[in-house]
Design an enzyme around this catalytic site. Structure first.
Site, PDB file in Angstrom:
ATOM      1  N   PHE A 194       0.818  -1.228   0.000  1.00 50.79           N
ATOM      2  CA  PHE A 194       0.000   0.000   0.000  1.00 50.79           C
ATOM      3  C   PHE A 194       0.839   1.260   0.000  1.00 50.79           C
ATOM      4  O   PHE A 194       0.357   2.338  -0.357  1.00 50.79           O
ATOM      5  CB  PHE A 194      -0.977  -0.006   1.184  1.00 50.79           C
ATOM      6  CG  PHE A 194      -0.402   0.376   2.522  1.00 50.79           C
ATOM      7  CD1 PHE A 194       0.264  -0.550   3.303  1.00 50.79           C
ATOM      8  CD2 PHE A 194      -0.562   1.663   3.013  1.00 50.79           C
ATOM      9  CE1 PHE A 194       0.779  -0.198   4.550  1.00 50.79           C
ATOM     10  CE2 PHE A 194      -0.067   2.018   4.259  1.00 50.79           C
ATOM     11  CZ  PHE A 194       0.615   1.088   5.028  1.00 50.79           C
ATOM     12  N   LYS A 195       2.111   1.140   0.370  1.00 52.35           N
ATOM     13  CA  LYS A 195       2.966   2.335   0.427  1.00 52.35           C
ATOM     14  C   LYS A 195       3.109   2.989  -0.939  1.00 52.35           C
ATOM     15  O   LYS A 195       3.344   4.194  -1.024  1.00 52.35           O
ATOM     16  CB  LYS A 195       4.353   1.963   0.922  1.00 52.35           C
ATOM     17  CG  LYS A 195       4.377   1.211   2.216  1.00 52.35           C
ATOM     18  CD  LYS A 195       4.005   2.079   3.379  1.00 52.35           C
ATOM     19  CE  LYS A 195       4.005   1.275   4.657  1.00 52.35           C
ATOM     20  NZ  LYS A 195       3.821   2.068   5.834  1.00 52.35           N
ATOM     21  N   ASP A 196       2.985   2.192  -2.009  1.00 52.17           N
ATOM     22  CA  ASP A 196       3.126   2.766  -3.353  1.00 52.17           C
ATOM     23  C   ASP A 196       2.078   3.846  -3.614  1.00 52.17           C
ATOM     24  O   ASP A 196       2.332   4.794  -4.349  1.00 52.17           O
ATOM     25  CB  ASP A 196       2.947   1.672  -4.421  1.00 52.17           C
ATOM     26  CG  ASP A 196       4.107   0.688  -4.454  1.00 52.17           C
ATOM     27  OD1 ASP A 196       5.261   1.121  -4.276  1.00 52.17           O
ATOM     28  OD2 ASP A 196       3.854  -0.517  -4.657  1.00 52.17           O
TER      29      ASP A 196
END
Ligand code: PLP
Ligand SMILES: N[C@@H](CCOP(=O)(O)O)C(=O)O
Length: 463
Positions: free
Chosen positions: A111-113
């Site tokens: 999810f960091k992307d």
């Protein structure tokens, strides 16, 4: 939009300064001076619209006119154009009232992307305008680092220093960081835990002479822009699944508390959100804090969901600031207690305020493995261990009127050993990432010592 520090002793800043600041100069975290709101008609118009349109509407509320509309639109298009799913963050139904919000379709499968792809573009835009070169630091328990390196590797205005706890991230996570060989990317394997990595970064930010000397900036969720970009998927998902009288509830696998805090902000902005459920692994400080009112650091336990092996949960400070009615003096007191004794007690009124919106649960490693196996058998869905921690808690949460949405924060292929042990199936990396496992790695091992990290950075920035 102006931004204030949770500790009340740092200058108020505008959007562009907040973006490039990281930790506030008083050690606090920046939040908007007030929460922007969507009108009912604005929300209605956003329902079912493409992700990029929702992103533009959300980000514009925080950036105001600091970023020209055309530039903002083009950064958003660039950030999400290469995601592996047209919906960017698609929803998937697993049971009558249980949904997954898949946040792993970006380049590094976590999810960091979602935030990092935008953050790199907007930071580069701001640095270009100011003709500045920044030294960007990040602490990672596995996913932030890879996402940041992928997003910033083409930056012309930044050198990136990423600290990860040596031997405590998965092989795929480590390789996503260490195989990107570039003069502006520096990987540090620290002899310590993620908490040690994060504490060192805070020491660097609190060293004002150093931070000014190297133009220090941050990519962790201490940077407000990270939270801002994460609000978008809550708004989009809540609008997609809510109905009159039915709010969307979210369960969030939680570590540094940035992701779930973004959910609270989406709710404050008017998105139709009900309950926010904190799901932790054996590092259950947040679950204990919610249940007992005592926030007490007990030492990090390695688990099968390593990215959540965190005790000092930075963004909890942002929630406390809200719960204490934005009383910065009270937050300074709590954080001084934390620094001195590793603990503090939340007063009754703020604790009740927190419990009015949040619930919590913890999942042990055995339960996580069982959840991966059970979910595969019953639904055909292979969960990564972080998502499984969340889904196990979500299924125990009952009694809400609307749907329960668990954030699927990583792709199972990032944790093949844990997933195979749990489900007997080894998830494979997408073909585009296969070369990763054979590529050369570059990493420097450093002692758990802020001075060693500072010297390492200075040497490379000067070089
Ligand atoms: C896969 C995964 N899930 C969950 C989390 C926890 O998110 P947060 O730190 O925002 O609470 C992380 C790390 O941040 C992560 O990498
Ligand atoms: N789980 C994170 C830890 C850092 O969290 P952040 O959201 O503050 O960047 C990771 O995987 O690195």
């Amino acid at each position: 939009m102006r931004y204030v520090s949770t500790r009340g002793e740092a200058p108020e800043l505008e959007f562009e300064d907040v973006l490039l600041t990281g930790l506030a100069r008083d050690g606090g975290l920046y939040v908007p001076a007030e929460w922007p709101k969507f009108s009912q008609s604005e929300l209605l118009a956003l329902r079912g619209r493409p992700y990029t349109e929702v992103a533009f509407a959300v980000i514009q509320k925080f950036a105001g006119d600091a970023v020209p509309e055309a530039d903002l639109k083009s950064m958003i298009e660039g950030a999400y154009g290469a995601f592996g799913h047209a919906a960017v963050t698609p929803l998937k139904q697993l049971d009558a009232d249980q949904w997954l919000l898949e946040l792993f379709h970006g380049p590094t499968l976590a999810f960091k992307d979602v935030a990092m792809q935008f953050l790199a573009r907007v930071m580069d835009w701001a640095l270009e305008r100011r003709k500045l070169r920044a030294t960007i630091v990040g602490a990672t328990s596995g996913d932030t680092g890879g996402a940041a390196i992928e997003a910033f590797k083409a930056s012309r205005h930044a050198s990136l220093f990423i600290l990860h706890p040596k031997g405590k991230v998965s092989e795929v996570q480590r390789r996503q960081m260490t195989t990107v060989i570039s003069p502006s990317i520096h990987n540090i394997a620290l002899e310590g835990t993620f908490d040690d990595c994060q504490a060192i970064l805070k020491t660097l930010f609190n060293d004002h002479a150093f931070r000014d000397q190297v133009t220090l900036a941050g990519v962790n969720s201490i940077n407000w822009a990270r939270i801002m970009a994460q609000i978008v998927y809550y708004v989009a998902a809540a609008l997609a699944l809510s109905a009159p009288g039915r709010l969307a509830n979210f369960t969030v696998p939680t570590g540094n508390f940035g992701d779930i805090f973004a959910g609270l902000v989406a709710k404050r902005m008017g998105a139709p959100i009900g309950r926010l459920v904190i799901a932790t692994n054996d590092n259950d400080i947040l679950d204990r804090a919610l249940k007992t009112g005592r926030y007490e650091v007990k030492g990090v336990k390695p688990s099968s969901s390593p990215s959540m092996d965190i005790q000092v949960s930075s963004n909890f400070e942002r929630l406390l600031f809200e719960a204490y009615g934005r009383d910065a003096g009270a937050i300074r007191g709590l954080m001084a207690g934390l620094a001195q004794s590793g603990a503090f007690t939340i007063e009754d009124k703020p604790l009740q305020a927190i419990r009015a919106e949040f619930t919590s649960g913890a999942t042990t490693m055995d339960e996580t493995a069982a959840e991966i196996g059970r979910t595969l058998k019953e639904t055909g869905e292979l969960l990564d261990p972080h998502t499984a921690v969340g889904y196990a808690v979500a299924r125990k949460e009952r009694g809400y009127l609307g749907p329960m949405i668990t954030l699927a924060t990583a792709h199972p292929a990032k944790f093949p050993d844990a997933v195979e042990a749990a489900a007997g199936v080894r998830p494979g990396l997408p073909p585009r990432l296969a070369p990763l496992m054979m590529a050369d790695e570059k990493v420097s091992v450093l002692a758990n010592d802020p001075q060693a990290v500072k010297a390492f950075i200075l040497e490379r920035v000067a070089g």
